[in-house]
Design a protein around this motif. Sequence first.
Motif, mmCIF file in Angstrom:
data_model
loop_
_atom_site.group_PDB
_atom_site.id
_atom_site.type_symbol
_atom_site.label_atom_id
_atom_site.label_comp_id
_atom_site.label_asym_id
_atom_site.label_seq_id
_atom_site.Cartn_x
_atom_site.Cartn_y
_atom_site.Cartn_z
ATOM 1 N N VAL A 1 11.199 24.709 16.215
ATOM 2 C CA VAL A 1 10.426 23.511 16.564
ATOM 3 C C VAL A 1 10.169 22.717 15.293
ATOM 4 O O VAL A 1 9.554 23.219 14.354
ATOM 5 C CB VAL A 1 9.103 23.893 17.253
ATOM 6 N N PRO A 2 10.635 21.458 15.248
ATOM 7 C CA PRO A 2 10.416 20.655 14.053
ATOM 8 C C PRO A 2 8.941 20.294 13.869
ATOM 9 O O PRO A 2 8.207 20.119 14.838
ATOM 10 C CB PRO A 2 11.260 19.401 14.286
ATOM 11 N N VAL A 3 8.541 20.182 12.596
ATOM 12 C CA VAL A 3 7.169 19.811 12.239
ATOM 13 C C VAL A 3 7.246 18.496 11.474
ATOM 14 O O VAL A 3 8.005 18.357 10.504
ATOM 15 C CB VAL A 3 6.500 20.887 11.354
ATOM 16 N N LYS B 1 12.642 10.706 7.519
ATOM 17 C CA LYS B 1 12.289 10.644 8.939
ATOM 18 C C LYS B 1 13.201 11.510 9.799
ATOM 19 O O LYS B 1 14.418 11.455 9.671
ATOM 20 C CB LYS B 1 12.360 9.204 9.443
ATOM 21 N N LEU B 2 12.585 12.272 10.688
ATOM 22 C CA LEU B 2 13.340 13.078 11.637
ATOM 23 C C LEU B 2 13.969 12.155 12.677
ATOM 24 O O LEU B 2 13.294 11.338 13.290
ATOM 25 C CB LEU B 2 12.404 14.076 12.331
ATOM 26 N N ARG B 3 15.279 12.297 12.857
ATOM 27 C CA ARG B 3 15.983 11.477 13.841
ATOM 28 C C ARG B 3 16.518 12.290 15.011
ATOM 29 O O ARG B 3 16.795 11.747 16.068
ATOM 30 C CB ARG B 3 17.137 10.730 13.179
ATOM 31 N N GLY B 4 16.677 13.605 14.800
ATOM 32 C CA GLY B 4 17.186 14.418 15.889
ATOM 33 C C GLY B 4 17.593 15.797 15.434
ATOM 34 O O GLY B 4 17.290 16.218 14.325
ATOM 35 N N ALA B 5 18.309 16.470 16.330
ATOM 36 C CA ALA B 5 18.794 17.816 16.058
ATOM 37 C C ALA B 5 20.065 18.039 16.856
ATOM 38 O O ALA B 5 20.279 17.419 17.901
ATOM 39 C CB ALA B 5 17.741 18.850 16.447
ATOM 40 N N ILE B 6 20.905 18.921 16.341
ATOM 41 C CA ILE B 6 22.141 19.289 17.035
ATOM 42 C C ILE B 6 22.233 20.810 17.034
ATOM 43 O O ILE B 6 22.051 21.439 15.992
ATOM 44 C CB ILE B 6 23.375 18.679 16.339
ATOM 45 N N THR B 7 22.540 21.366 18.193
ATOM 46 C CA THR B 7 22.690 22.817 18.319
ATOM 47 C C THR B 7 24.150 23.153 18.621
ATOM 48 O O THR B 7 24.941 22.274 18.998
ATOM 49 C CB THR B 7 21.810 23.366 19.458
ATOM 50 N N TRP B 8 24.506 24.425 18.484
ATOM 51 C CA TRP B 8 25.866 24.869 18.804
ATOM 52 C C TRP B 8 26.275 24.499 20.230
ATOM 53 O O TRP B 8 27.371 23.959 20.432
ATOM 54 C CB TRP B 8 26.016 26.370 18.594
ATOM 55 N N PRO B 9 25.444 24.772 21.246
ATOM 56 C CA PRO B 9 25.857 24.398 22.614
ATOM 57 C C PRO B 9 26.085 22.890 22.766
ATOM 58 O O PRO B 9 27.010 22.474 23.473
ATOM 59 C CB PRO B 9 24.689 24.866 23.485
ATOM 60 N N GLU B 10 25.277 22.091 22.101
ATOM 61 C CA GLU B 10 25.465 20.631 22.185
ATOM 62 C C GLU B 10 26.762 20.215 21.498
ATOM 63 O O GLU B 10 27.487 19.353 21.998
ATOM 64 C CB GLU B 10 24.276 19.911 21.554
ATOM 65 N N LEU B 11 27.062 20.838 20.362
ATOM 66 C CA LEU B 11 28.311 20.532 19.663
ATOM 67 C C LEU B 11 29.507 20.929 20.528
ATOM 68 O O LEU B 11 30.480 20.180 20.634
ATOM 69 C CB LEU B 11 28.361 21.238 18.311
ATOM 70 N N LYS B 12 29.426 22.085 21.158
ATOM 71 C CA LYS B 12 30.506 22.529 22.040
ATOM 72 C C LYS B 12 30.732 21.501 23.148
ATOM 73 O O LYS B 12 31.871 21.149 23.457
ATOM 74 C CB LYS B 12 30.168 23.890 22.634
ATOM 75 N N GLN B 13 29.651 21.005 23.733
ATOM 76 C CA GLN B 13 29.769 19.997 24.790
ATOM 77 C C GLN B 13 30.395 18.710 24.253
ATOM 78 O O GLN B 13 31.232 18.100 24.918
ATOM 79 C CB GLN B 13 28.392 19.704 25.406
ATOM 80 N N GLU C 1 3.646 8.438 13.765
ATOM 81 C CA GLU C 1 3.921 7.150 13.137
ATOM 82 C C GLU C 1 4.980 7.273 12.043
ATOM 83 O O GLU C 1 5.919 6.492 11.978
ATOM 84 C CB GLU C 1 2.642 6.535 12.536
ATOM 85 N N SER C 2 4.843 8.260 11.181
ATOM 86 C CA SER C 2 5.764 8.379 10.047
ATOM 87 C C SER C 2 7.019 9.173 10.397
ATOM 88 O O SER C 2 8.071 8.931 9.823
ATOM 89 C CB SER C 2 5.072 9.066 8.867
ATOM 90 N N LEU C 3 6.915 10.130 11.308
ATOM 91 C CA LEU C 3 7.988 11.072 11.628
ATOM 92 C C LEU C 3 8.562 11.739 10.377
ATOM 93 O O LEU C 3 9.716 12.157 10.354
ATOM 94 C CB LEU C 3 9.107 10.409 12.428
ATOM 95 N N CYS C 4 7.751 11.832 9.338
ATOM 96 C CA CYS C 4 8.174 12.475 8.096
ATOM 97 C C CYS C 4 8.429 13.956 8.385
ATOM 98 O O CYS C 4 7.515 14.703 8.737
ATOM 99 C CB CYS C 4 7.113 12.300 7.021
ATOM 100 N N PHE C 5 9.686 14.380 8.252
ATOM 101 C CA PHE C 5 10.106 15.737 8.595
ATOM 102 C C PHE C 5 9.682 16.699 7.494
ATOM 103 O O PHE C 5 10.084 16.586 6.343
ATOM 104 C CB PHE C 5 11.627 15.765 8.768
ATOM 105 N N LEU C 6 8.847 17.656 7.862
ATOM 106 C CA LEU C 6 8.347 18.640 6.908
ATOM 107 C C LEU C 6 9.136 19.943 6.957
ATOM 108 O O LEU C 6 9.140 20.709 5.996
ATOM 109 C CB LEU C 6 6.871 18.936 7.189
ATOM 110 N N GLY C 7 9.780 20.212 8.075
ATOM 111 C CA GLY C 7 10.527 21.441 8.260
ATOM 112 C C GLY C 7 10.410 21.898 9.703
ATOM 113 O O GLY C 7 10.202 21.081 10.595
ATOM 114 N N TYR C 8 10.509 23.195 9.905
ATOM 115 C CA TYR C 8 10.429 23.730 11.263
ATOM 116 C C TYR C 8 9.661 25.042 11.257
ATOM 117 O O TYR C 8 9.475 25.682 10.219
ATOM 118 C CB TYR C 8 11.825 23.939 11.859
ATOM 119 N N VAL C 9 9.216 25.424 12.448
ATOM 120 C CA VAL C 9 8.561 26.715 12.657
ATOM 121 C C VAL C 9 9.291 27.382 13.816
ATOM 122 O O VAL C 9 9.518 26.742 14.850
ATOM 123 C CB VAL C 9 7.061 26.552 12.988
ATOM 124 N N PRO C 10 9.667 28.649 13.663
ATOM 125 C CA PRO C 10 10.276 29.340 14.799
ATOM 126 C C PRO C 10 9.314 29.391 15.991
ATOM 127 O O PRO C 10 8.100 29.558 15.819
ATOM 128 C CB PRO C 10 10.543 30.754 14.263
#
Length: 126
Positions: free
Chosen positions: A30-32, A105-117, A37-46
């Motif tokens: 889960v991205p943090v 800024k966080l714009r999105g994410a891509i996972t293996w299943p999405e790449l396969k599709q 407003e800023s969508l400043c990407f700090l990282g993620y937490v499982p």
Amino acid sequence: MLRAPSVLVHRADGQAQVQTAVRSSSQALVPVVESDESLCFLGYVPRHELQEFVIQDQNVDKCVGEVCQIQRPTVLLGPHSSVQQVYRILSVSREQTIFVTEGEKLRGAITWPELKQMLEDLARDI
């Protein structure tokens, strides 16, 4: 090609906000961000760590940034990355999710299943 994460949390979110996020998505990471407003990407937490945060009684007055370890990804993509670049990076890094940023800024994410599709859709179009 790019999807926005279905759920994200803010560093200052408490148990109630995190519980809502955990219930509304099955994302493993889960991205943090700093704020909407800023969508400043700090990282993620499982996800499992966020679930633990929600069930711990001693965390009632605490926030994500105080309790959870926000992890920085080893690799980030830019919004103009090609499918080939995404494939290479996912293959080499062994990550299941790659986050996409533009500046901070966080714009999105891509996972293996999405790449396969994506690859299957490209093959169909040829």
